[in-house]
Design a protein around this motif. Structure first.
Motif, PDB file in Angstrom:
ATOM      1  N   LEU A  14      -7.381   9.513   7.316  1.00  0.00           N
ATOM      2  CA  LEU A  14      -6.176  10.319   6.258  1.00  0.00           C
ATOM      3  C   LEU A  14      -7.063  10.416   5.105  1.00  0.00           C
ATOM      4  CD1 LEU A  14      -4.140   7.699   7.500  1.00  0.00           C
ATOM      5  CD2 LEU A  14      -3.799   9.584   8.036  1.00  0.00           C
ATOM      6  N   GLU A  15      -7.607  11.762   4.520  1.00  0.00           N
ATOM      7  CA  GLU A  15      -8.613  12.148   3.793  1.00  0.00           C
ATOM      8  C   GLU A  15      -7.068  12.515   2.467  1.00  0.00           C
ATOM      9  OE1 GLU A  15     -10.921  12.153   2.701  1.00  0.00           O
ATOM     10  OE2 GLU A  15     -12.007  11.622   4.796  1.00  0.00           O
ATOM     11  N   ILE A  16      -7.195  12.523   1.153  1.00  0.00           N
ATOM     12  CA  ILE A  16      -6.209  12.758   0.323  1.00  0.00           C
ATOM     13  C   ILE A  16      -6.273  14.839   1.000  1.00  0.00           C
ATOM     14  CG2 ILE A  16      -5.904  13.286  -2.285  1.00  0.00           C
ATOM     15  CD1 ILE A  16      -7.010  10.391  -2.135  1.00  0.00           C
ATOM     16  N   GLY A  17      -5.138  15.199   1.017  1.00  0.00           N
ATOM     17  CA  GLY A  17      -4.349  16.460   0.700  1.00  0.00           C
ATOM     18  C   GLY A  17      -4.576  16.733   2.502  1.00  0.00           C
ATOM     19  N   LEU A 124      -1.192  12.123  -0.151  1.00  0.00           N
ATOM     20  CA  LEU A 124      -1.247  11.989  -1.206  1.00  0.00           C
ATOM     21  C   LEU A 124      -2.318  10.928  -1.682  1.00  0.00           C
ATOM     22  CD1 LEU A 124       2.691  11.547  -2.310  1.00  0.00           C
ATOM     23  CD2 LEU A 124       0.923  13.753  -2.099  1.00  0.00           C
ATOM     24  N   ASP A 125      -2.880   9.674  -0.969  1.00  0.00           N
ATOM     25  CA  ASP A 125      -3.617   8.726  -1.822  1.00  0.00           C
ATOM     26  C   ASP A 125      -4.018   7.527  -0.707  1.00  0.00           C
ATOM     27  OD1 ASP A 125      -5.399   8.058  -3.850  1.00  0.00           O
ATOM     28  OD2 ASP A 125      -3.428   6.240  -5.137  1.00  0.00           O
ATOM     29  N   ARG A 126      -5.256   7.220  -0.551  1.00  0.00           N
ATOM     30  CA  ARG A 126      -5.474   5.971   0.098  1.00  0.00           C
ATOM     31  C   ARG A 126      -6.467   5.491  -0.697  1.00  0.00           C
ATOM     32  NH1 ARG A 126     -10.059   7.335   4.828  1.00  0.00           N
ATOM     33  NH2 ARG A 126     -11.875   8.039   2.745  1.00  0.00           N
ATOM     34  N   ARG A 127      -6.993   3.971  -0.811  1.00  0.00           N
ATOM     35  CA  ARG A 127      -7.935   3.093  -0.693  1.00  0.00           C
ATOM     36  C   ARG A 127      -7.707   2.048  -0.133  1.00  0.00           C
ATOM     37  NH1 ARG A 127      -5.669  -1.490  -2.582  1.00  0.00           N
ATOM     38  NH2 ARG A 127      -3.342  -1.784  -3.021  1.00  0.00           N
ATOM     39  N   GLU A 128      -9.583   1.576  -0.303  1.00  0.00           N
ATOM     40  CA  GLU A 128      -9.846   0.122   0.313  1.00  0.00           C
ATOM     41  C   GLU A 128      -8.879  -0.846   0.398  1.00  0.00           C
ATOM     42  OE1 GLU A 128     -12.595  -0.178   2.627  1.00  0.00           O
ATOM     43  OE2 GLU A 128     -13.094   2.765   1.816  1.00  0.00           O
ATOM     44  N   SER A 129      -8.330  -1.588   0.856  1.00  0.00           N
ATOM     45  CA  SER A 129      -8.210  -2.610   0.875  1.00  0.00           C
ATOM     46  C   SER A 129      -8.871  -3.988  -0.284  1.00  0.00           C
ATOM     47  CB  SER A 129      -7.097  -3.102   2.262  1.00  0.00           C
ATOM     48  OG  SER A 129      -6.580  -5.512   1.928  1.00  0.00           O
ATOM     49  N   LYS A 130      -7.990  -4.110  -0.801  1.00  0.00           N
ATOM     50  CA  LYS A 130      -9.617  -5.254  -1.379  1.00  0.00           C
ATOM     51  C   LYS A 130      -8.948  -7.198  -0.626  1.00  0.00           C
ATOM     52  CE  LYS A 130      -8.504  -3.353  -5.756  1.00  0.00           C
ATOM     53  NZ  LYS A 130      -7.023  -3.471  -6.962  1.00  0.00           N
ATOM     54  N   SER A 131      -8.125  -7.130  -0.012  1.00  0.00           N
ATOM     55  CA  SER A 131      -8.384  -8.518   0.622  1.00  0.00           C
ATOM     56  C   SER A 131      -8.423  -8.340   2.285  1.00  0.00           C
ATOM     57  CB  SER A 131      -6.982  -8.992   0.006  1.00  0.00           C
ATOM     58  OG  SER A 131      -5.781  -8.277   0.824  1.00  0.00           O
ATOM     59  N   ARG A 132      -8.215  -6.759   2.749  1.00  0.00           N
ATOM     60  CA  ARG A 132      -8.217  -7.277   3.837  1.00  0.00           C
ATOM     61  C   ARG A 132      -9.651  -5.790   4.380  1.00  0.00           C
ATOM     62  NH1 ARG A 132      -3.400  -7.881   7.229  1.00  0.00           N
ATOM     63  NH2 ARG A 132      -1.952  -9.421   5.497  1.00  0.00           N
ATOM     64  N   GLY A 136      -6.756  -0.624   5.057  1.00  0.00           N
ATOM     65  CA  GLY A 136      -6.799   0.457   3.642  1.00  0.00           C
ATOM     66  C   GLY A 136      -5.215   0.678   3.446  1.00  0.00           C
ATOM     67  N   ILE A 137      -5.104   1.155   2.337  1.00  0.00           N
ATOM     68  CA  ILE A 137      -3.907   1.670   2.194  1.00  0.00           C
ATOM     69  C   ILE A 137      -3.822   3.465   1.316  1.00  0.00           C
ATOM     70  CG2 ILE A 137      -2.325   0.781   0.376  1.00  0.00           C
ATOM     71  CD1 ILE A 137      -3.172  -1.640  -0.094  1.00  0.00           C
ATOM     72  N   VAL A 138      -2.596   3.901   2.580  1.00  0.00           N
ATOM     73  CA  VAL A 138      -2.671   5.162   2.208  1.00  0.00           C
ATOM     74  C   VAL A 138      -1.133   5.593   1.933  1.00  0.00           C
ATOM     75  CG1 VAL A 138      -2.941   6.935   3.528  1.00  0.00           C
ATOM     76  CG2 VAL A 138      -4.109   5.289   4.201  1.00  0.00           C
ATOM     77  N   THR A 139      -0.983   6.543   1.114  1.00  0.00           N
ATOM     78  CA  THR A 139       0.173   6.804   0.540  1.00  0.00           C
ATOM     79  C   THR A 139       0.682   8.156   1.094  1.00  0.00           C
ATOM     80  OG1 THR A 139       0.191   5.213  -1.717  1.00  0.00           O
ATOM     81  CG2 THR A 139       1.510   7.063  -1.122  1.00  0.00           C
ATOM     82  N   LEU A 140       1.645   8.845   2.184  1.00  0.00           N
ATOM     83  CA  LEU A 140       1.867   9.722   2.709  1.00  0.00           C
ATOM     84  C   LEU A 140       3.338  10.274   1.978  1.00  0.00           C
ATOM     85  CD1 LEU A 140       1.870   6.477   5.051  1.00  0.00           C
ATOM     86  CD2 LEU A 140       1.067   8.698   6.256  1.00  0.00           C
ATOM     87  N   GLN A 141       3.486  11.438   1.800  1.00  0.00           N
ATOM     88  CA  GLN A 141       4.414  11.983   1.517  1.00  0.00           C
ATOM     89  C   GLN A 141       5.473  12.959   3.135  1.00  0.00           C
ATOM     90  OE1 GLN A 141       5.431  15.803  -0.710  1.00  0.00           O
ATOM     91  NE2 GLN A 141       6.231  13.889  -2.036  1.00  0.00           N
ATOM     92  N   HIS A 142       6.426  12.053   3.494  1.00  0.00           N
ATOM     93  CA  HIS A 142       6.895  12.472   4.693  1.00  0.00           C
ATOM     94  C   HIS A 142       8.374  13.979   4.254  1.00  0.00           C
ATOM     95  CE1 HIS A 142       5.277   9.915   7.469  1.00  0.00           C
ATOM     96  NE2 HIS A 142       5.812   8.777   6.221  1.00  0.00           N
ATOM     97  N   VAL A 143       8.175  14.902   4.974  1.00  0.00           N
ATOM     98  CA  VAL A 143       9.064  15.947   4.032  1.00  0.00           C
ATOM     99  C   VAL A 143      10.020  16.990   5.803  1.00  0.00           C
ATOM    100  CG1 VAL A 143       9.431  17.736   3.156  1.00  0.00           C
ATOM    101  CG2 VAL A 143       7.664  16.404   2.581  1.00  0.00           C
TER     102      VAL A 143
END
Length: 167
Positions: A14-17, A124-132, A136-143
């Motif tokens: 899940l790459e940004i973009g 839209l965004d993604r980052r590694e989880s600090k505690s897991r 990872g945590i991903v931000t998705l925009q659904h339309v």
């Protein structure tokens, strides 16, 4: 035990973009609207009352025109749930750990029984989880779009996703 088949993408995929066009489409029906509205205990007449809807016809279009032939407005919570559901096969099927929440939900155009909806998702965004470390945590925009190409729902969602090595 039978082998499970997961079609969703893992955190690393899940790459940004990344833009996903979802294959599922759905023509929504009056039965869907009535069932969902009653199931969720939402007695708002705008979803159920055809006579009231005739009076709201021009005010809902925003420009004074008449576009829905007096049909009740579709329950927007069904529209949101359908949008997220249509995104599952290509985006998150079997790879989501948890839905963390929605930061924005918009309904720019109304949905009426008989409309056919399709969906797209943009990462839209993604980052590694600090505690897991295996997630990872991903931000998705659904339309969601109707059959005329109008945006009828836009939702920004954050999800906790599995990483590939966690398989």
């Amino acid at each position: 035990v039978f082998p499970r088949v997961f079609m969703g993408k893992y955190f690393e995929d899940l790459e940004i973009g990344l833009k996903l066009r979802h294959f599922l489409t759905r023509t929504v029906t009056e039965a869907d609207n009535v069932f969902f509205t009653c199931l969720t205990l939402n007695p708002a007449p705008i979803h159920l009352d055809h006579e009231l809807s005739k009076g709201n016809d021009s005010s809902l279009s925003g420009d004074g025109s008449s576009s829905n032939s007096g049909k009740p407005l579709f329950n927007s919570m069904f529209t949101l749930a359908l949008l997220v559901g249509m995104s599952v096969p290509e985006a998150t099927h079997g790879t989501t750990v948890a839905n963390l929440g929605f930061s924005e939900v918009l309904f720019p155009k109304p949905v009426y029984p008989g409309d056919t909806l399709r969906a797209e998702t943009i990462i839209l965004d993604r980052r590694e989880s600090k505690s897991r470390p295996t997630q990872g945590i991903v931000t998705l925009q659904h339309v969601a779009y109707n059959q005329r190409g109008d945006v009828v729902c836009k939702a920004t969602r954050t999800a906790l996703m599995k990483k590939k090595q966690a398989r």
